[in-house]
Design a protein around this motif. Structure first.
Motif, PDB file in Angstrom:
ATOM      1  N   ILE A  79       0.905  -1.341   0.079  1.00 56.09           N
ATOM      2  CA  ILE A  79       0.105  -0.070   0.092  1.00 56.09           C
ATOM      3  C   ILE A  79       0.749   1.377   0.095  1.00 56.09           C
ATOM      4  CG2 ILE A  79      -1.954   1.411   1.040  1.00 56.09           C
ATOM      5  CD1 ILE A  79      -2.697  -1.542   2.473  1.00 56.09           C
ATOM      6  N   VAL A  80       0.908   2.014  -1.042  1.00 58.07           N
ATOM      7  CA  VAL A  80       1.603   3.460  -1.294  1.00 58.07           C
ATOM      8  C   VAL A  80       0.627   4.289  -1.470  1.00 58.07           C
ATOM      9  CG1 VAL A  80       3.264   4.639  -2.501  1.00 58.07           C
ATOM     10  CG2 VAL A  80       3.257   1.977  -2.310  1.00 58.07           C
ATOM     11  N   GLY A  81       0.573   5.288  -0.247  1.00 60.30           N
ATOM     12  CA  GLY A  81      -0.644   6.274  -0.323  1.00 60.30           C
ATOM     13  C   GLY A  81      -2.181   5.629  -0.441  1.00 60.30           C
ATOM     14  N   ASP A  82      -2.615   6.067  -1.287  1.00 67.94           N
ATOM     15  CA  ASP A  82      -4.119   5.536  -1.455  1.00 67.94           C
ATOM     16  C   ASP A  82      -4.171   4.524  -2.580  1.00 67.94           C
ATOM     17  OD1 ASP A  82      -3.607   7.331  -3.583  1.00 67.94           O
ATOM     18  OD2 ASP A  82      -5.570   8.224  -3.453  1.00 67.94           O
ATOM     19  N   VAL A  83      -2.888   3.978  -3.186  1.00 67.57           N
ATOM     20  CA  VAL A  83      -3.049   3.005  -3.897  1.00 67.57           C
ATOM     21  C   VAL A  83      -2.625   1.645  -3.585  1.00 67.57           C
ATOM     22  CG1 VAL A  83      -1.997   2.331  -6.403  1.00 67.57           C
ATOM     23  CG2 VAL A  83      -2.676   4.571  -5.859  1.00 67.57           C
ATOM     24  N   LYS A  84      -3.202   0.492  -3.859  1.00 64.69           N
ATOM     25  CA  LYS A  84      -2.785  -1.039  -3.503  1.00 64.69           C
ATOM     26  C   LYS A  84      -2.166  -1.618  -4.801  1.00 64.69           C
ATOM     27  CE  LYS A  84      -6.026  -1.637   0.321  1.00 64.69           C
ATOM     28  NZ  LYS A  84      -7.262  -2.536   0.973  1.00 64.69           N
ATOM     29  N   PHE A  85      -0.994  -1.961  -4.363  1.00 63.28           N
ATOM     30  CA  PHE A  85      -0.306  -2.979  -5.481  1.00 63.28           C
ATOM     31  C   PHE A  85      -0.308  -4.370  -4.993  1.00 63.28           C
ATOM     32  CE2 PHE A  85       1.399   1.350  -6.005  1.00 63.28           C
ATOM     33  CZ  PHE A  85       1.618   1.392  -7.259  1.00 63.28           C
ATOM     34  N   TYR A  86      -1.115  -5.319  -5.854  1.00 65.82           N
ATOM     35  CA  TYR A  86      -1.192  -6.601  -5.446  1.00 65.82           C
ATOM     36  C   TYR A  86       0.224  -7.430  -6.417  1.00 65.82           C
ATOM     37  CZ  TYR A  86      -5.446  -5.718  -3.466  1.00 65.82           C
ATOM     38  OH  TYR A  86      -6.728  -5.557  -2.666  1.00 65.82           O
ATOM     39  N   LEU A  87       1.062  -7.891  -5.714  1.00 66.99           N
ATOM     40  CA  LEU A  87       2.248  -8.262  -6.311  1.00 66.99           C
ATOM     41  C   LEU A  87       2.706  -9.679  -5.715  1.00 66.99           C
ATOM     42  CD1 LEU A  87       4.174  -4.851  -5.912  1.00 66.99           C
ATOM     43  CD2 LEU A  87       2.647  -5.555  -7.916  1.00 66.99           C
ATOM     44  N   HIS A  88       3.991 -10.144  -6.409  1.00 66.72           N
ATOM     45  CA  HIS A  88       4.722 -11.306  -5.882  1.00 66.72           C
ATOM     46  C   HIS A  88       5.763 -10.779  -4.865  1.00 66.72           C
ATOM     47  CE1 HIS A  88       2.492 -12.154  -9.203  1.00 66.72           C
ATOM     48  NE2 HIS A  88       2.098 -13.335  -8.536  1.00 66.72           N
ATOM     49  N   GLY A 114       5.787   9.163  -4.801  1.00 64.31           N
ATOM     50  CA  GLY A 114       4.482   8.509  -4.468  1.00 64.31           C
ATOM     51  C   GLY A 114       4.392   7.196  -5.262  1.00 64.31           C
ATOM     52  N   PRO A 115       3.076   6.917  -5.505  1.00 62.38           N
ATOM     53  CA  PRO A 115       2.855   5.587  -6.303  1.00 62.38           C
ATOM     54  C   PRO A 115       3.550   5.349  -7.412  1.00 62.38           C
ATOM     55  CG  PRO A 115       0.765   6.325  -5.202  1.00 62.38           C
ATOM     56  CD  PRO A 115       1.769   7.682  -5.110  1.00 62.38           C
ATOM     57  N   ALA A 116       3.670   6.589  -8.346  1.00 59.40           N
ATOM     58  CA  ALA A 116       4.246   6.441  -9.677  1.00 59.40           C
ATOM     59  C   ALA A 116       5.488   6.164  -9.875  1.00 59.40           C
ATOM     60  CB  ALA A 116       4.244   7.623 -10.349  1.00 59.40           C
ATOM     61  N   ALA A 117       6.298   6.503  -8.870  1.00 64.70           N
ATOM     62  CA  ALA A 117       7.517   6.221  -8.665  1.00 64.70           C
ATOM     63  C   ALA A 117       8.073   4.758  -8.183  1.00 64.70           C
ATOM     64  CB  ALA A 117       8.442   7.183  -7.706  1.00 64.70           C
ATOM     65  N   PHE A 118       7.129   4.312  -7.416  1.00 61.34           N
ATOM     66  CA  PHE A 118       6.977   2.894  -6.758  1.00 61.34           C
ATOM     67  C   PHE A 118       6.855   1.896  -7.751  1.00 61.34           C
ATOM     68  CE2 PHE A 118       4.984  -1.061  -5.081  1.00 61.34           C
ATOM     69  CZ  PHE A 118       5.867  -1.465  -4.352  1.00 61.34           C
ATOM     70  N   GLU A 119       5.821   2.266  -8.676  1.00 61.29           N
ATOM     71  CA  GLU A 119       5.432   1.310  -9.771  1.00 61.29           C
ATOM     72  C   GLU A 119       6.721   1.404 -10.946  1.00 61.29           C
ATOM     73  OE1 GLU A 119       2.137   1.277 -13.616  1.00 61.29           O
ATOM     74  OE2 GLU A 119       1.693   2.289 -11.629  1.00 61.29           O
ATOM     75  N   ILE A 120       7.388   2.138 -10.940  1.00 64.97           N
ATOM     76  CA  ILE A 120       8.713   2.316 -11.851  1.00 64.97           C
ATOM     77  C   ILE A 120       9.581   1.085 -11.182  1.00 64.97           C
ATOM     78  CG2 ILE A 120      10.711   3.211 -12.558  1.00 64.97           C
ATOM     79  CD1 ILE A 120       9.197   5.814 -12.922  1.00 64.97           C
ATOM     80  N   CYS A 121       9.997   1.306  -9.933  1.00 66.95           N
ATOM     81  CA  CYS A 121      10.665   0.346  -9.292  1.00 66.95           C
ATOM     82  C   CYS A 121      10.175  -0.964  -9.359  1.00 66.95           C
ATOM     83  CB  CYS A 121      11.077   0.807  -7.727  1.00 66.95           C
ATOM     84  SG  CYS A 121      11.722   2.389  -7.584  1.00 66.95           S
ATOM     85  N   ALA A 122       8.862  -1.288  -9.023  1.00 69.04           N
ATOM     86  CA  ALA A 122       8.133  -2.562  -9.072  1.00 69.04           C
ATOM     87  C   ALA A 122       8.286  -3.076 -10.544  1.00 69.04           C
ATOM     88  CB  ALA A 122       6.710  -2.474  -8.751  1.00 69.04           C
ATOM     89  N   LYS A 123       8.172  -2.269 -11.641  1.00 70.05           N
ATOM     90  CA  LYS A 123       8.347  -2.814 -12.844  1.00 70.05           C
ATOM     91  C   LYS A 123       9.806  -3.494 -13.113  1.00 70.05           C
ATOM     92  CE  LYS A 123       4.556  -0.188 -14.999  1.00 70.05           C
ATOM     93  NZ  LYS A 123       4.170   0.559 -16.064  1.00 70.05           N
ATOM     94  N   MET A 177      10.219  -5.707 -16.312  1.00 67.30           N
ATOM     95  CA  MET A 177       9.321  -5.377 -17.307  1.00 67.30           C
ATOM     96  C   MET A 177       9.943  -4.036 -17.940  1.00 67.30           C
ATOM     97  SD  MET A 177       5.561  -5.298 -15.542  1.00 67.30           S
ATOM     98  CE  MET A 177       4.930  -7.065 -14.782  1.00 67.30           C
ATOM     99  N   THR A 178       9.622  -3.576 -18.974  1.00 65.22           N
ATOM    100  CA  THR A 178      10.111  -2.346 -19.815  1.00 65.22           C
ATOM    101  C   THR A 178       9.774  -1.265 -18.964  1.00 65.22           C
ATOM    102  OG1 THR A 178      10.152  -3.632 -22.006  1.00 65.22           O
ATOM    103  CG2 THR A 178      10.104  -1.106 -21.980  1.00 65.22           C
ATOM    104  N   VAL A 179      10.829  -0.547 -18.778  1.00 65.41           N
ATOM    105  CA  VAL A 179      10.714   0.735 -17.697  1.00 65.41           C
ATOM    106  C   VAL A 179      11.124   1.990 -18.712  1.00 65.41           C
ATOM    107  CG1 VAL A 179      11.031   1.960 -15.735  1.00 65.41           C
ATOM    108  CG2 VAL A 179      10.178  -0.348 -15.717  1.00 65.41           C
TER     109      VAL A 179
END
Length: 625
Positions: free
Chosen positions: A34-43, A77-86, A91-93
């Protein structure tokens, strides 16, 4: 813009509404971040293999809810975390100048170092910054702008300082090596706009030395200050280029600056900008134009900058005052002031200008002992330009109905020490002041008129003055006599000496004992009427006719000169004795007299030859010789 793609797998991040992100995979997710108000379902496996922070967070989670992790305050925030998660998933970043700082700070927060795994995200981003971003002029500026939202971490990671150094280095590079695009809208020529049909897409003109100044105007003042300091520290660019950069930034960042104002409901928020620009000014004289410095002074007054800032600008303006224009000097008075303009500030500027000579002499006395004194650093040309400037400034502020006589005279007297061949400028100012202030006393009128030398008025100024009903009789008589002296000299006749009675008029309050015996001082200082002006001109012209016989033997020269003196004094005294009669005649004309007086109501500064030709009454007056 430069960009970089990391990873080779396709982007399989999916969105289920605005606040849910997950990876499309056959394997079930086993951790929720959970980053801010966004939930990421990951492995867990791909994340924990590259992030030391997530390892600790998952390990410290309680047994009941170890599949849910909350991350607070991650940079970007969530956008920067998504880059790191990808990146963790391979995945292509795509990294670019707009998101690379957020990604770098987020990777630092998540602990994605080489110690966790070789070729981790921090390493790859640093390579991208050093090999690509910092080699691009505009990308470096964009990245520097994005660092502000990532403070203080972006500062700790030295991203800010590296950007500043990259920008400063490029700004100082030899212009022949500039082969990248830049913004340059000032004084653009067709070939620089790419509109020249003969340019074939290439600039045919050399790159200007200040090619970089407009792009840096995009920076906020705190970052701009650091970049300019870095540029100045390198000591490669000329100080005039630095001055041009500060000028461009002022015009871009201070609304209304070009007009000497600041358009804003909250002008005080611009005070840090004004103060910083003044602080960044190069110390060298001429690094900024006098017009720009005066606009800065007006801005500093509006935003209420400190006294030190304003005094610094006054000192610098005084050092190059000869470059200024009248409009530049028209500094509005503060709220609550009765007068329109801040004349006291201009007096300080003039004082700084005149002090340059004195400072040069003092410096010489301290450091050297010489029999021959070194001349001051001010040239006669610069002094004359300043004298003419102040004359024109006085003519402008004279229109202010609330301007006290003392302020007008005090400023005029500051430049009275500067010799100038003509006094037409100060006459225009005097005439304008008398026109706008008809109610001043005789002593004040006399004080103002003493500022000019009637002998230094041009023919046109004399023609205007002898018709000017605003001038005291004393001044009119002097102008009439010197006009006839000039006419006599130009005709080849011998120029008569100035009669003692007329010389006494120029003494001012000391007066002439001989004239005072027959004519009160008040008569000389009274304003002349139209009839008196015409009669005086006719009587003085009679001297010219008498002078035409001068030029005989040397033996008769003294007698002729004495007869001229006596004739002049006698006629002028006679006219003055009949002053009361003229007044009665004038007052009996009623409305006609008022109309006659209006003929000379215009000042010399606003009159032109065409106007003079189109006014019959002026033609009649000018025709009197």
């Amino acid at each position: 813009m430069k960009f970089m793609k990391l990873g080779s797998k396709p982007d399989t991040f999916q969105s289920d509404g605005d606040n849910v992100r997950y990876v499309a995979s056959e394997l079930a997710t086993d951790v929720t971040v959970i980053v801010g108000d966004v939930k990421f379902y990951l492995h867990k496996f791909p994340l924990l293999s590259k992030s030391a922070c997530l390892q600790k967070l998952v390990a410290s989670g309680n047994e009941e809810n170890n599949d849910e992790v909350q991350i607070f305050d991650i940079p970007g925030g969530p956008a920067a975390f998504e880059i790191c998660a990808k990146f963790c998933y391979g995945m292509t970043v795509t990294l670019n100048a707009y998101n690379v700082v957020a990604a770098r700070c987020a990777a630092e927060f998540l602990g994605m170092h080489e110690t966790v795994e070789k070729g981790n995200l921090i390493y790859k981003i640093d390579v991208f910054l050093n090999s690509s971003i910092f080699h691009s002029w505009k990308d470096s500026i964009i990245v520097l702008q994005t660092t502000k939202s990532m403070l203080p971490l972006s500062e700790e990671l030295k991203v800010v300082s590296l950007c500043i150094d990259a920008i400063a280095t490029k700004a100082c590079i030899d212009v022949s090596k500039v082969n990248w695009s830049y913004t340059y809208n000032r004084r653009k020529l067709p070939e620089e706009n790419g509109n020249d049909p003969n340019s074939n897409g290439f600039r045919s003109r050399p790159v200007p030395k200040d090619w970089w100044v407009e792009d840096l105007c995009e920076l906020e003042i705190d970052l701009y200050k650091r970049v300019l300091i870095s540029i100045k520290t390198k000591g490669i660019l000329f100080h005039e280029v630095i001055g041009e950069a500060l000028k461009a930034y002022s015009y871009r960042r201070l609304p209304g600056f070009s007009k000497g104002v600041i358009h804003s409901e909250d002008v005080f928020k611009y005070r840090p900008t004004v103060d910083t620009i003044v602080w960044l000014l190069p110390a060298e004289k001429g690094s900024a134009s006098c017009s720009f410095l005066l606009k800065l002074l007006k801005a500093a007054i509006i935003v209420d900058s400190g006294e030190m800032v304003q005094e610094q600008l006054v000192r610098r303006i005084g050092q190059q005052l000869e470059e200024a224009s009248v409009n530049d000097l028209l500094i509005r008075a503060g709220e609550g002031e009765d007068v329109m303009y801040d004349v006291g500030r201009v007096q300080k500027i003039v004082k700084e200008f005149l002090m340059q000579d004195q400072n040069a002499e003092l410096e010489l006395e301290e450091n050297e002992v010489q029999e021959i004194r070194r001349p001051g650093i001010l040239t006669d040309a610069s002094k004359l330009m300043v004298a003419k400037l102040i004359d024109a400034y006085l003519a402008e502020i004279a229109k202010d109905p609330n301007l006290p006589v003392s302020k007008f005279v005090d400023l005029a007297e500051m430049v009275s020490c500067i010799s100038r061949p003509a006094h037409d400028g100060i006459y225009r100012a005097i005439d304008m002041y008398l026109k706008e202030h008809p109610g001043i006393s005789k002593s004040e009128r006399k004080r103002i008129c003493k500022l000019m030398d009637c002998k230094k008025l041009s023919v046109d100024a004399c023609m205007h003055a002898v018709q000017n009903e605003r001038l005291p009789l004393r001044v009119v008589v002097q102008v009439l006599f010197f006009e006839q002296v000039r006419a006599t000299a130009s005709s080849g006749s011998r120029t008569p000496d100035l009669p003692r009675g007329l010389k006494d008029l120029n003494i001012g309050s000391h007066g002439s004992s001989r004239s005072a015996a027959t004519t009160p001082e008040e008569e000389w200082d009274a304003v002349a009427t139209a009839e008196e002006l015409k009669a005086l001109k006719g009587e003085i012209a009679a001297l010219r006719m008498g002078n035409s016989g001068i030029g005989g033997s040397e033996r008769n020269e003294g007698d002729n000169r004495n007869s001229v003196d006596k004739a002049a004094i006698s006629r002028v005294k006679g006219l003055l004795k009949s002053k009361r009669i003229f007044s009665k005649i004038w007052s009996s004309k009623g409305t006609q007299g008022e109309n006659s007086g209006s003929d000379s109501s215009e000042s010399l500064g606003s009159a032109n030859p065409e106007e003079a030709k189109s006014t019959p009454s002026r033609n009649r007056r000018h025709s009197v010789s």
